[in-house]
Motif scaffolding. Sequence first.
Motif, mmCIF file in Angstrom:
data_model
loop_
_atom_site.group_PDB
_atom_site.id
_atom_site.type_symbol
_atom_site.label_atom_id
_atom_site.label_comp_id
_atom_site.label_asym_id
_atom_site.label_seq_id
_atom_site.Cartn_x
_atom_site.Cartn_y
_atom_site.Cartn_z
ATOM 1 N N UNK A 10 0.817 -1.191 0.092
ATOM 2 C CA UNK A 10 -0.019 -0.005 0.021
ATOM 3 C C UNK A 10 0.919 1.102 -0.180
ATOM 4 N N UNK A 11 0.369 2.291 -0.439
ATOM 5 C CA UNK A 11 1.121 3.561 -0.484
ATOM 6 C C UNK A 11 0.351 4.520 0.146
ATOM 7 N N UNK A 12 0.849 5.213 1.328
ATOM 8 C CA UNK A 12 -0.076 6.032 2.309
ATOM 9 C C UNK A 12 0.182 7.437 1.608
ATOM 10 N N UNK A 13 -1.093 8.012 1.229
ATOM 11 C CA UNK A 13 -1.182 9.337 0.535
ATOM 12 C C UNK A 13 -1.940 10.429 1.534
ATOM 13 N N UNK A 14 -1.728 11.567 1.068
ATOM 14 C CA UNK A 14 -2.598 12.813 1.748
ATOM 15 C C UNK A 14 -4.054 12.352 1.756
ATOM 16 N N UNK A 15 -4.858 12.702 2.833
ATOM 17 C CA UNK A 15 -6.423 12.489 2.637
ATOM 18 C C UNK A 15 -7.011 13.241 1.552
ATOM 19 N N UNK A 16 -6.472 14.097 1.258
ATOM 20 C CA UNK A 16 -7.387 15.006 0.119
ATOM 21 C C UNK A 16 -6.830 14.336 -1.313
ATOM 22 N N UNK A 18 -6.962 12.084 -4.351
ATOM 23 C CA UNK A 18 -7.671 10.819 -4.889
ATOM 24 C C UNK A 18 -6.590 9.476 -5.341
ATOM 25 N N UNK A 19 -7.225 8.505 -5.805
ATOM 26 C CA UNK A 19 -6.506 7.408 -6.209
ATOM 27 C C UNK A 19 -6.265 7.894 -7.689
ATOM 28 N N UNK A 20 -6.964 8.637 -8.409
ATOM 29 C CA UNK A 20 -6.610 9.116 -9.770
ATOM 30 C C UNK A 20 -5.533 9.828 -9.844
ATOM 31 N N UNK A 21 -5.339 10.953 -8.492
ATOM 32 C CA UNK A 21 -4.152 11.702 -8.564
ATOM 33 C C UNK A 21 -2.953 10.838 -8.149
ATOM 34 N N UNK A 22 -3.125 10.038 -7.263
ATOM 35 C CA UNK A 22 -2.133 9.177 -7.324
ATOM 36 C C UNK A 22 -1.396 8.221 -8.647
ATOM 37 N N UNK A 23 -2.717 7.667 -9.346
ATOM 38 C CA UNK A 23 -2.463 7.062 -10.594
ATOM 39 C C UNK A 23 -1.462 8.310 -11.812
ATOM 40 N N UNK A 24 -2.113 9.288 -11.667
ATOM 41 C CA UNK A 24 -1.614 10.304 -12.453
ATOM 42 C C UNK A 24 0.013 10.743 -12.345
ATOM 43 N N UNK A 25 0.286 10.399 -11.023
ATOM 44 C CA UNK A 25 1.902 10.521 -10.694
ATOM 45 C C UNK A 25 2.393 9.155 -11.028
ATOM 46 N N UNK A 26 2.004 8.276 -10.744
ATOM 47 C CA UNK A 26 2.807 6.940 -10.568
ATOM 48 C C UNK A 26 3.096 6.379 -12.022
ATOM 49 N N UNK A 27 2.147 6.443 -12.696
ATOM 50 C CA UNK A 27 2.168 5.751 -14.288
ATOM 51 C C UNK A 27 3.402 6.612 -14.669
ATOM 52 N N UNK A 28 3.279 7.881 -14.975
ATOM 53 C CA UNK A 28 4.485 8.714 -15.458
ATOM 54 C C UNK A 28 5.825 8.462 -14.924
ATOM 55 N N UNK A 42 -6.903 -0.123 -5.654
ATOM 56 C CA UNK A 42 -7.830 -0.036 -4.837
ATOM 57 C C UNK A 42 -7.791 1.063 -3.715
ATOM 58 N N UNK A 43 -8.804 1.736 -3.418
ATOM 59 C CA UNK A 43 -8.681 2.756 -2.337
ATOM 60 C C UNK A 43 -9.032 2.181 -1.114
#
Length: 68
Positions: A10-16, A18-28, A42-43
Amino acid sequence: MVKEIEIHGCVQIQPDMTAEDFWDAFIPFLEERGWYFGGGLSTIVDGYYLNENGTRGPHVMDGLPPIQ
């Protein structure tokens, strides 16, 4: 020859964020290195999977065999 690494975790991210925000940073991050990712995400909120409709799903530990 293709070498693959399977990731479990799992990756812990800031509460605000979204999974899409993470995805948009991870894939690039991967693509910039010429790597490929096959899979999904999964969230999890407070130990429970978040369903697509925003309701709480099962606990991440549900269905796992007991630790011996």
